[in-house]
Design a protein around this motif. Structure first.
Motif, PDB file in Angstrom:
ATOM      1  N   ARG A  90      11.110  -2.882   9.162  1.00  0.00           N
ATOM      2  CA  ARG A  90      10.793  -4.261   9.230  1.00  0.00           C
ATOM      3  C   ARG A  90      10.212  -4.724   8.193  1.00  0.00           C
ATOM      4  NH1 ARG A  90       7.741  -3.760  14.023  1.00  0.00           N
ATOM      5  NH2 ARG A  90       9.580  -4.237  15.052  1.00  0.00           N
ATOM      6  N   VAL A  91      10.183  -6.209   7.961  1.00  0.00           N
ATOM      7  CA  VAL A  91       9.287  -6.633   6.621  1.00  0.00           C
ATOM      8  C   VAL A  91       8.626  -7.892   7.044  1.00  0.00           C
ATOM      9  CG1 VAL A  91       9.373  -7.594   4.511  1.00  0.00           C
ATOM     10  CG2 VAL A  91      10.936  -5.837   4.940  1.00  0.00           C
ATOM     11  N   TRP A  92       7.314  -7.820   7.173  1.00  0.00           N
ATOM     12  CA  TRP A  92       6.440  -8.843   7.444  1.00  0.00           C
ATOM     13  C   TRP A  92       5.775  -9.645   6.377  1.00  0.00           C
ATOM     14  CZ3 TRP A  92       4.591 -10.198  12.220  1.00  0.00           C
ATOM     15  CH2 TRP A  92       4.577  -9.419  13.173  1.00  0.00           C
ATOM     16  N   THR A  93       5.775 -10.899   6.285  1.00  0.00           N
ATOM     17  CA  THR A  93       5.338 -11.732   5.300  1.00  0.00           C
ATOM     18  C   THR A  93       3.811 -12.430   6.237  1.00  0.00           C
ATOM     19  OG1 THR A  93       7.337 -11.948   4.290  1.00  0.00           O
ATOM     20  CG2 THR A  93       5.459 -13.756   3.781  1.00  0.00           C
ATOM     21  N   ILE A  94       2.666 -12.272   5.532  1.00  0.00           N
ATOM     22  CA  ILE A  94       1.547 -12.587   6.109  1.00  0.00           C
ATOM     23  C   ILE A  94       0.714 -13.501   5.163  1.00  0.00           C
ATOM     24  CG2 ILE A  94      -0.681 -11.800   6.936  1.00  0.00           C
ATOM     25  CD1 ILE A  94       0.684  -9.302   7.724  1.00  0.00           C
ATOM     26  N   GLU A  95       0.188 -14.528   5.723  1.00  0.00           N
ATOM     27  CA  GLU A  95      -0.779 -15.431   4.943  1.00  0.00           C
ATOM     28  C   GLU A  95      -2.124 -15.793   5.565  1.00  0.00           C
ATOM     29  OE1 GLU A  95       1.086 -19.423   4.567  1.00  0.00           O
ATOM     30  OE2 GLU A  95       2.819 -18.711   5.699  1.00  0.00           O
ATOM     31  N   LYS A  96      -2.876 -15.923   4.906  1.00  0.00           N
ATOM     32  CA  LYS A  96      -4.361 -16.407   5.327  1.00  0.00           C
ATOM     33  C   LYS A  96      -4.295 -17.859   5.866  1.00  0.00           C
ATOM     34  CE  LYS A  96      -6.604 -13.179   2.261  1.00  0.00           C
ATOM     35  NZ  LYS A  96      -7.692 -13.283   1.240  1.00  0.00           N
ATOM     36  N   ARG A  97      -4.953 -17.979   6.995  1.00  0.00           N
ATOM     37  CA  ARG A  97      -4.933 -19.333   7.750  1.00  0.00           C
ATOM     38  C   ARG A  97      -6.450 -19.473   8.415  1.00  0.00           C
ATOM     39  NH1 ARG A  97      -5.000 -20.218  12.987  1.00  0.00           N
ATOM     40  NH2 ARG A  97      -4.812 -18.273  13.561  1.00  0.00           N
ATOM     41  N   GLY A  98      -7.123 -20.057   7.801  1.00  0.00           N
ATOM     42  CA  GLY A  98      -8.640 -20.365   8.265  1.00  0.00           C
ATOM     43  C   GLY A  98      -9.621 -19.133   8.239  1.00  0.00           C
ATOM     44  N   ASP A  99      -9.684 -18.562   9.658  1.00  0.00           N
ATOM     45  CA  ASP A  99     -10.566 -17.528   9.695  1.00  0.00           C
ATOM     46  C   ASP A  99      -9.456 -16.233   9.931  1.00  0.00           C
ATOM     47  OD1 ASP A  99      -9.779 -18.304  12.261  1.00  0.00           O
ATOM     48  OD2 ASP A  99     -11.776 -17.570  13.196  1.00  0.00           O
ATOM     49  N   GLY A 100      -8.181 -16.471  10.116  1.00  0.00           N
ATOM     50  CA  GLY A 100      -7.518 -15.510  10.501  1.00  0.00           C
ATOM     51  C   GLY A 100      -5.964 -15.544   9.600  1.00  0.00           C
ATOM     52  N   PHE A 101      -4.994 -14.924  10.273  1.00  0.00           N
ATOM     53  CA  PHE A 101      -3.601 -15.145   9.661  1.00  0.00           C
ATOM     54  C   PHE A 101      -2.343 -15.543  10.472  1.00  0.00           C
ATOM     55  CE2 PHE A 101      -6.470 -11.559   8.632  1.00  0.00           C
ATOM     56  CZ  PHE A 101      -6.850 -11.611   7.012  1.00  0.00           C
ATOM     57  N   THR A 102      -1.396 -15.751  10.026  1.00  0.00           N
ATOM     58  CA  THR A 102       0.135 -15.988  10.642  1.00  0.00           C
ATOM     59  C   THR A 102       1.071 -14.920   9.748  1.00  0.00           C
ATOM     60  OG1 THR A 102       0.521 -17.869   9.011  1.00  0.00           O
ATOM     61  CG2 THR A 102      -0.369 -18.417  11.053  1.00  0.00           C
ATOM     62  N   GLY A 103       1.835 -14.699  10.451  1.00  0.00           N
ATOM     63  CA  GLY A 103       2.826 -13.587  10.009  1.00  0.00           C
ATOM     64  C   GLY A 103       4.206 -13.789  10.580  1.00  0.00           C
ATOM     65  N   ARG A 104       5.156 -13.418   9.923  1.00  0.00           N
ATOM     66  CA  ARG A 104       6.739 -13.517  10.201  1.00  0.00           C
ATOM     67  C   ARG A 104       7.373 -12.251   9.797  1.00  0.00           C
ATOM     68  NH1 ARG A 104       8.102 -18.512  11.953  1.00  0.00           N
ATOM     69  NH2 ARG A 104       6.790 -20.186  11.582  1.00  0.00           N
ATOM     70  N   ALA A 105       8.253 -11.972  10.785  1.00  0.00           N
ATOM     71  CA  ALA A 105       9.138 -10.927  10.588  1.00  0.00           C
ATOM     72  C   ALA A 105      10.449 -11.245  11.171  1.00  0.00           C
ATOM     73  CB  ALA A 105       8.784  -9.431  10.930  1.00  0.00           C
ATOM     74  N   SER A 106      11.656 -10.652  10.686  1.00  0.00           N
ATOM     75  CA  SER A 106      12.908 -11.192  11.112  1.00  0.00           C
ATOM     76  C   SER A 106      13.396 -10.708  12.579  1.00  0.00           C
ATOM     77  CB  SER A 106      14.073 -10.383  10.405  1.00  0.00           C
ATOM     78  OG  SER A 106      13.957  -9.067  10.477  1.00  0.00           O
TER      79      SER A 106
END
Length: 187
Positions: A90-106
C-alpha cells in the motif's frame, strides 16, 4: 416490529462499546509528529483479532517514508503475514490540513482524515475489505499514540453498521530507534 427490535438491539450494543476520548490526550507528551516520525524507515508489527478476540492475522510491515517535492508525506508499505493473509503493498500520500492531515491510498475508499490531540492521532477512513469471497465496506477508526520520538502504538477499530467487527493492534519503531534513541522504549 422485528425491524424496530433489531434497531434497538444495535443501538444498545453500540452504546456498550468503549470509545476513545480525544480530550484525554490533548495535553499529553510527547506530542505526536507524524511527518518527522515516518520520514525514513519504520518497522511495524501487529495483529488483527475478530470480534470474539480470535487472532485472524499476525503481520509485519516495512514502511519507507519520505516527504516529496510537494511537501506531502509518502508511505510505501510492504506487508508480510505469519498468520492469515491480506494486502501485500500500500502507498499512502498524506498532506497537512489545518491541525491535522488528509491521506489517500489506492485501496482506501474515502480520503482518510486525521486529527492530532497532543500525543495522539485519530485517523478515520472507509475501506472495501475483502473477506473470503466477499467484500465489505467498513470504517476504520485508528488511534495512534506517541510513546516517545521513536515509538508509536496504533489501535484500530474496524466497524460495520457502527459495531466493532475486528480490532488491529500495531507497534511501530522508526529506524532512528534501532540506532539507539535516548529514552526510547524498545521491544
Amino acid at each position: 416490529m422485528k425491524f424496530v427490535i433489531v434497531c434497538c438491539v444495535l443501538v444498545l450494543l453500540s452504546a456498550c462499546q468503549s470509545s476513545v476520548q480525544s480530550d484525554e490526550y490533548q495535553n499529553m507528551n510527547p506530542e505526536i509528529d507524524v511527518f518527522r516520525f515516518f520520514d525514513g524507515q519504520v518497522n511495524a508489527w501487529g495483529i488483527v483479532q475478530n470480534r470474539s478476540g480470535e487472532l485472524v492475522q499476525r503481520f509485519k510491515v516495512s514502511i519507507d517514508g519520505f516527504v516529496n517535492a510537494q511537501g506531502k508525506l509518502v508511505l510505501d508499505e510492504t506487508f508480510t503475514y505469519g498468520v492469515g493473509d491480506g494486502v501485500k503493498h500500500r502507498v499512502w500520500t498524506i498532506e497537512k490540513r489545518g491541525d491535522g492531515f488528509t491521506g489517500r491510498a489506492s485501496d482506501i475508499a474515502t480520503p482518510a482524515v486525521g486529527t492530532v490531540y497532543g500525543n495522539a492521532l485519530r485517523w478515520q477512513y472507509e475501506m472495501d475489505l475483502p473477506v473470503d469471497e466477499s467484500t465489505y465496506r467498513v470504517v476504520f477508526d485508528d488511534w495512534m499514540w506517541a510513546f516517545d520520538k521513536c515509538t508509536l502504538m496504533n489501535r484500530s477499530y474496524i466497524k460495520k453498521f457502527g459495531l466493532v467487527m475486528a480490532e488491529v493492534t500495531i507497534f511501530m519503531q522508526s529506524n532512528e530507534a534501532t540506532q539507539g534513541c535516548k529514552g526510547a522504549l524498545h521491544p
